[in-house]
Design a protein around this motif. Structure first.
Motif, PDB file in Angstrom:
ATOM      1  N   TYR A  78      18.421 -16.359 -14.415  1.00  0.00           N
ATOM      2  CA  TYR A  78      19.764 -16.179 -13.860  1.00  0.00           C
ATOM      3  C   TYR A  78      20.851 -16.226 -14.939  1.00  0.00           C
ATOM      4  CZ  TYR A  78      17.887 -17.019  -9.132  1.00  0.00           C
ATOM      5  OH  TYR A  78      17.206 -16.937  -7.947  1.00  0.00           O
ATOM      6  N   SER A 305      31.313  -8.204  -7.038  1.00  0.00           N
ATOM      7  CA  SER A 305      30.348  -8.876  -7.914  1.00  0.00           C
ATOM      8  C   SER A 305      29.093  -8.025  -8.065  1.00  0.00           C
ATOM      9  CB  SER A 305      29.980 -10.243  -7.324  1.00  0.00           C
ATOM     10  OG  SER A 305      31.117 -11.039  -7.177  1.00  0.00           O
ATOM     11  N   MET A 313      22.435  -7.801 -12.783  1.00  0.00           N
ATOM     12  CA  MET A 313      21.803  -8.676 -11.803  1.00  0.00           C
ATOM     13  C   MET A 313      20.345  -8.271 -11.587  1.00  0.00           C
ATOM     14  SD  MET A 313      22.983  -9.540  -7.925  1.00  0.00           S
ATOM     15  CE  MET A 313      22.666  -7.878  -7.337  1.00  0.00           C
ATOM     16  N   LEU A 449      26.329 -17.093 -10.988  1.00  0.00           N
ATOM     17  CA  LEU A 449      24.922 -16.730 -10.838  1.00  0.00           C
ATOM     18  C   LEU A 449      24.035 -17.671 -11.646  1.00  0.00           C
ATOM     19  CD1 LEU A 449      22.855 -14.663  -9.676  1.00  0.00           C
ATOM     20  CD2 LEU A 449      23.194 -13.325 -11.773  1.00  0.00           C
ATOM     21  N   CYS A 450      24.520 -18.056 -12.831  1.00  0.00           N
ATOM     22  CA  CYS A 450      23.745 -18.938 -13.694  1.00  0.00           C
ATOM     23  C   CYS A 450      23.631 -20.342 -13.108  1.00  0.00           C
ATOM     24  CB  CYS A 450      24.387 -18.992 -15.078  1.00  0.00           C
ATOM     25  SG  CYS A 450      23.587 -20.128 -16.243  1.00  0.00           S
ATOM     26  N   ARG A 453      22.660 -20.044  -8.973  1.00  0.00           N
ATOM     27  CA  ARG A 453      21.428 -19.291  -8.758  1.00  0.00           C
ATOM     28  C   ARG A 453      21.492 -18.553  -7.422  1.00  0.00           C
ATOM     29  NH1 ARG A 453      17.788 -21.278 -12.552  1.00  0.00           N
ATOM     30  NH2 ARG A 453      15.913 -20.853 -11.340  1.00  0.00           N
ATOM     31  N   TRP A 454      20.467 -18.649  -6.593  1.00  0.00           N
ATOM     32  CA  TRP A 454      20.498 -17.920  -5.319  1.00  0.00           C
ATOM     33  C   TRP A 454      21.576 -18.436  -4.382  1.00  0.00           C
ATOM     34  CZ3 TRP A 454      19.763 -21.206  -1.269  1.00  0.00           C
ATOM     35  CH2 TRP A 454      19.091 -22.405  -1.523  1.00  0.00           C
ATOM     36  N   VAL A 456      24.639 -18.567  -4.861  1.00  0.00           N
ATOM     37  CA  VAL A 456      25.873 -17.782  -4.901  1.00  0.00           C
ATOM     38  C   VAL A 456      25.925 -16.797  -3.734  1.00  0.00           C
ATOM     39  CG1 VAL A 456      24.966 -15.935  -6.396  1.00  0.00           C
ATOM     40  CG2 VAL A 456      27.400 -16.472  -6.429  1.00  0.00           C
TER      41      VAL A 456
END
Length: 525
Positions: A78, A305, A313, A449-450, A453-454, A456
């Motif tokens: 990520y 995004s 992504m 995102l980092c 992670r999921w 977001v």
């Protein structure tokens, strides 16, 4: 993303039936140039997302990101692209567009719409040229700023020009043409990125440099554009305004429309402090819905995004470079499809229906994406092919729903609901709020995102739930409601009537008190 205006202060209820005219070559020329303005915005949206995933580009400007990407080439991560300077490459454009909006508003009002179109196209041309020739990060950011200035002027002037030059009966469809061509610009950029990524080591320069082509065409088209009758009337050039109106409409029988233009201009000039009026209690619904919430929600939906960083992504989630760019082409096609659906159905099904239906579809898509990532990517595995397909389908379902709802309606609804005396101020606030949140999301998404992670995508789903509830409770249906009658919607709405009618009662009480005081003074005398 892209937007529009309703020009000329609306259409008089009685005189509108007397308007005459036909589709002329001048109107077609305006649509072509307007399409170029939308495609400029869309092309830059699409091209920046692809370029930031190209190895040749990263190796030159962001070697740390390039090394991190190569180290995790065959596994998901990520945080591969979590670099604030890299995200500044995207967001600098929107910060520049935000601040240039103020200058664009002044130039558009004082010198006319075509002056802003020409200035915007020159700035965009210079920005594309600087980016294509960039050899350092400061040069790269400088080019992005020039592009942002061009977009700020173009987004201010082109939709306004289209709305003012169009016959009133098709103004809504023409208004959405800007959004459609923005989507087409994104799709064209996706195709170009797909092929230039295979040209080593300078393919990214070609992607960025090709922005000069539509900028040149828009400049040349702008040289031949007639100024809008609305703008000429505002400048006091009445005879010229009537001549242009007759030429654009293809008839000399324009008395009714010309009188409306003059009256609207006089009413607009009578308002000394439009921004102050916008904050009055009676304009609270328009301020909250049109100037603040809808432009902010348009970006908080998470669409941009995905739009900005789709290739990045997809690569972060384990797809190869070519596969990620190809997936971006598919999602870009969905955006165009959504815009076409919106143009066809917005005046049939209504704004609220499209908002609510799309909200349900977008929430479901984000839940699917978050679930797949949570179950399959936390342990660093590459995404299986079958689930990768499901992921792309879910993202496409999200994008097409956004394409027929928050994308075009996020600009259309605010342009409909502002009253004449606050329309210029209101539209300026719409653009500023939109660009601020666009830049903020562009700058923050890779870090989100980092770290999230999921999660977001769960965050975006929660925001869309809130946005949908807001629409259900607080936005009345504006389908086929004349602009002059828009104020009556707030007086009938279950919530806003408490504010609007209370303000009217307070003003009536003040007027009655003033009359009573005047009568007492006369009696005392």
């Amino acid at each position: 993303m892209a937007g529009g205006f309703v020009g000329g202060g609306g259409v008089g209820k009685k005189r509108a039936e007397l308007y005459e005219g036909r589709i002329t070559s001048y109107f077609i020329l305006a649509c072509v140039v307007g399409s170029l303005g939308g495609s400029l915005f869309g092309y830059d949206l699409g091209v920046s997302s692809g370029v930031t995933s190209m190895d040749d580009f990263l190796a030159v400007f962001f070697p740390a990101v390039y090394r991190r990407k190569q180290a995790h080439l065959h596994e998901t991560d990520y945080c591969k692209y979590d670099d604030q300077v890299l995200t500044l490459f995207t967001s600098a454009l929107y910060f520049a567009a935000l601040f240039s909006t103020f200058a664009a508003s002044f130039l558009t009002r004082r010198r006319g719409r075509t002056a802003s179109i020409l200035f915007g196209s020159v700035s965009f041309f210079l920005g594309g040229s600087v980016n294509a020739a960039a050899v350092s990060i400061p040069m790269l950011i400088a080019g992005r700023i020039l592009l942002g200035v061009g977009i700020g002027f173009g987004n201010q002037a082109v939709p306004l020009y289209l709305s003012e030059i169009a016959p009133h009966k098709i103004r809504g469809a023409v208004n959405q043409l800007f959004q459609l061509t923005t989507c087409l610009g994104i799709l064209v950029a996706d195709f170009i990125n797909y092929f230039t990524a295979k040209i080593h080591p300078w393919g990214w320069r070609l992607s960025l440099g090709l922005a000069t082509v539509p900028a040149t065409l828009m400049f040349l088209g702008g040289l031949f554009l007639p100024e809008t009758p609305n703008s000429l009337v505002e400048q006091g050039r009445l005879e010229e305004a009537r001549r242009v109106l007759e030429k654009v409409r293809g008839t000399s029988r324009v008395d009714a429309e010309f009188e409306d233009l003059k009256e609207a201009s006089e009413a607009a000039r009578a308002v000394k402090h439009p921004f102050r009026n916008l904050f009055e209690r009676r304009n609270r619904p328009q301020l909250v819905i049109g100037a603040l919430c809808i432009p902010a929600f348009q970006q908080l939906s998470g669409q941009n995004s995905i739009l900005f960083y789709a290739p990045v992504m997809f690569q972060s989630l384990g797809m190869g470079s070519s596969a990620s760019l190809y997936s971006n082409i598919i999602s870009g096609s969905m955006l165009v499809l959504g815009a076409l659906v919106s143009m066809l159905l917005v005046d049939r099904l209504g704004r609220r229906f499209l908002f609510i239906e799309a909200g349900l579809q977008m929430i479901s898509s984000m839940v699917v994406v978050a679930t797949i990532l949570a179950l399959k990517l936390d342990d660093g595995e590459m995404l299986p092919r079958e689930l990768a397909i499901v992921l792309v389908v879910a993202i496409c379902a999200f994008v097409v729903a956004y394409g027929w709802s928050w994308g075009p309606l996020g600009w259309l609804v605010p342009s409909e609901i502002f009253p004449l005396e606050t329309r210029s101020a209101g539209q300026s606030m719409v653009v500023c709020v939109n660009m601020f949140f666009t830049a903020a999301i562009a700058q923050c998404f890779l870090a989100m995102l980092c770290h999230l992670r999921w999660g977001v995508f769960v965050l975006f789903a929660a925001l869309i739930i809130f946005m949908s509830i807001f629409i259900i409770l607080l936005l009345p249906e504006t389908k086929q409601v004349p602009i002059e009658e828009m104020a009556e919607l707030w007086e009938r709405h279950w919530y806003w009537k408490r504010i609007v009618l209370k303000d009217r009662e307070r003003k009536n009480q003040n007027q009655n008190q003033s009359l009573e005081q005047g009568i007492r003074r006369e009696e005392d005398l």
